[in-house]
Scaffold this motif. Structure first.
Motif, mmCIF file in Angstrom:
data_model
loop_
_atom_site.group_PDB
_atom_site.id
_atom_site.type_symbol
_atom_site.label_atom_id
_atom_site.label_comp_id
_atom_site.label_asym_id
_atom_site.label_seq_id
_atom_site.Cartn_x
_atom_site.Cartn_y
_atom_site.Cartn_z
ATOM 1 N N CYS A 183 36.133 64.677 1.054
ATOM 2 C CA CYS A 183 37.534 64.249 1.022
ATOM 3 C C CYS A 183 37.624 62.827 0.452
ATOM 4 O O CYS A 183 36.883 61.934 0.891
ATOM 5 C CB CYS A 183 38.132 64.313 2.419
ATOM 6 S SG CYS A 183 38.122 65.984 3.127
ATOM 7 N N ARG A 216 42.887 63.535 1.534
ATOM 8 C CA ARG A 216 42.422 63.988 2.847
ATOM 9 C C ARG A 216 41.373 63.038 3.411
ATOM 10 O O ARG A 216 40.567 62.476 2.679
ATOM 11 C CB ARG A 216 41.823 65.393 2.747
ATOM 12 C CG ARG A 216 42.832 66.470 2.335
ATOM 13 C CD ARG A 216 43.811 66.758 3.455
ATOM 14 N NE ARG A 216 44.753 67.796 3.128
ATOM 15 C CZ ARG A 216 44.957 68.905 3.851
ATOM 16 N NH1 ARG A 216 44.268 69.097 4.960
ATOM 17 N NH2 ARG A 216 45.850 69.788 3.484
ATOM 18 N N ASP A 220 38.513 66.869 6.484
ATOM 19 C CA ASP A 220 39.807 67.564 6.556
ATOM 20 C C ASP A 220 40.077 68.321 5.254
ATOM 21 O O ASP A 220 40.942 67.938 4.457
ATOM 22 C CB ASP A 220 40.922 66.542 6.846
ATOM 23 C CG ASP A 220 42.273 67.205 7.052
ATOM 24 O OD1 ASP A 220 42.303 68.396 7.431
ATOM 25 O OD2 ASP A 220 43.297 66.530 6.835
ATOM 26 N N ASP A 222 41.494 70.891 2.572
ATOM 27 C CA ASP A 222 42.755 71.616 2.431
ATOM 28 C C ASP A 222 42.454 73.115 2.390
ATOM 29 O O ASP A 222 41.299 73.549 2.391
ATOM 30 C CB ASP A 222 43.524 71.151 1.192
ATOM 31 C CG ASP A 222 42.738 71.301 -0.098
ATOM 32 O OD1 ASP A 222 41.835 72.172 -0.169
ATOM 33 O OD2 ASP A 222 43.016 70.545 -1.049
#
Length: 246
Positions: A183, A216, A220, A222
């Motif tokens: 991220c 992000r 995390d 997507d």
């Protein structure tokens, strides 16, 4: 050393979805916890249910929450894998995928290097790749790394950490498929100091795919990246299980 873990005691040491898994068993996915992870599962996880439909065993080792895939954590994981192989009389070359996020991402990579049964693929989310640098990256980390490597450190903990640092093991990593996700706004594991440097070095020698996830924070992913992550996990095993045995 005599094996401590048996199938009867397996669930004290790891989560396994084997009781709901479709047969024949096509392969094994290992999913490693991040730093501090110490959950035990009484019920089957969502990932466990989904992989079971594909005939894939999911194992989540209950390693020391501060293990950083030290030598003991590697052997502990080997013991879990061998327990399942023995229970179901699986081929010694059963396809294994090593996966995880953060410390679990490092664990996935390091286990791929040292495993008794080398995985066919490694999939890591926001992995720690430079362990000596990570020692300096946040104030909560030195105690965990000192704990993990105290007995192997001798007079030099930096050298002990390098033995479990993906960036420092590029030349020793096995010839398998690697998939790295990171991220872009990761505030816990700096993308430039870890994945970007690691991938750059790995690309000179290994098959590796690298995906960055904009906007992000740490681990995390997507929805698009999660699907890709999971697809690589399943496909790596399906492709191998469809190949004829030599």
């Amino acid at each position: 050393m005599e094996r401590v873990i048996s199938y009867d005691t397996l669930r004290f040491f790891a989560y396994s979805n084997d009781k709901i898994c479709s047969f024949p068993i096509k392969g094994i996915v290992l999913d490693f916890f991040g730093l501090g992870g110490q959950q035990m599962f009484n019920d089957d996880t969502q990932m466990g249910k989904e992989l079971a439909k594909e005939g894939i065993l999911l194992l989540i080792p209950y390693n020391n929450p501060w293990a950083w895939m030290n030598a003991q954590a590697v052997r502990y994981t080997d013991e879990i894998v061998n327990t399942i192989i023995d229970k179901y009389s699986l081929d010694e070359k059963v396809p294994i995928v090593s996966s995880g996020g953060s410390m679990g991402g490092l664990s996935a990579l390091i286990y791929t290097r040292y495993a008794e049964h080398t995985p066919v693929a490694c999939i890591a989310n926001c992995p720690v790749c430079d362990l000596p640098y990570h020692y300096t990256e946040r104030p909560d980390l030195p105690r965990t790394l000192y704990s993990a490597f105290y007995y192997s450190a001798a007079d030099n903990i930096d050298e002990a950490m390098k033995a479990a640092s993906p960036l420092h093991l590029v030349n020793e990593m096995p010839d398998v498929d690697y998939y790295i996700f990171h991220c872009e706004n990761d505030s816990s594991v700096n993308i430039k100091r870890h994945s970007e440097r690691f991938v750059s070095e790995m690309q000179k020698r290994h098959r590796i795919r690298y995906y960055t996830v904009p906007g992000r924070d740490h681990c995390d992913l997507d929805e698009k990246s999660k699907k890709l992550y999971n697809d690589y996990m399943v496909n790596a095993i399906i492709v191998c299980s469809d190949k004829p045995r030599r």
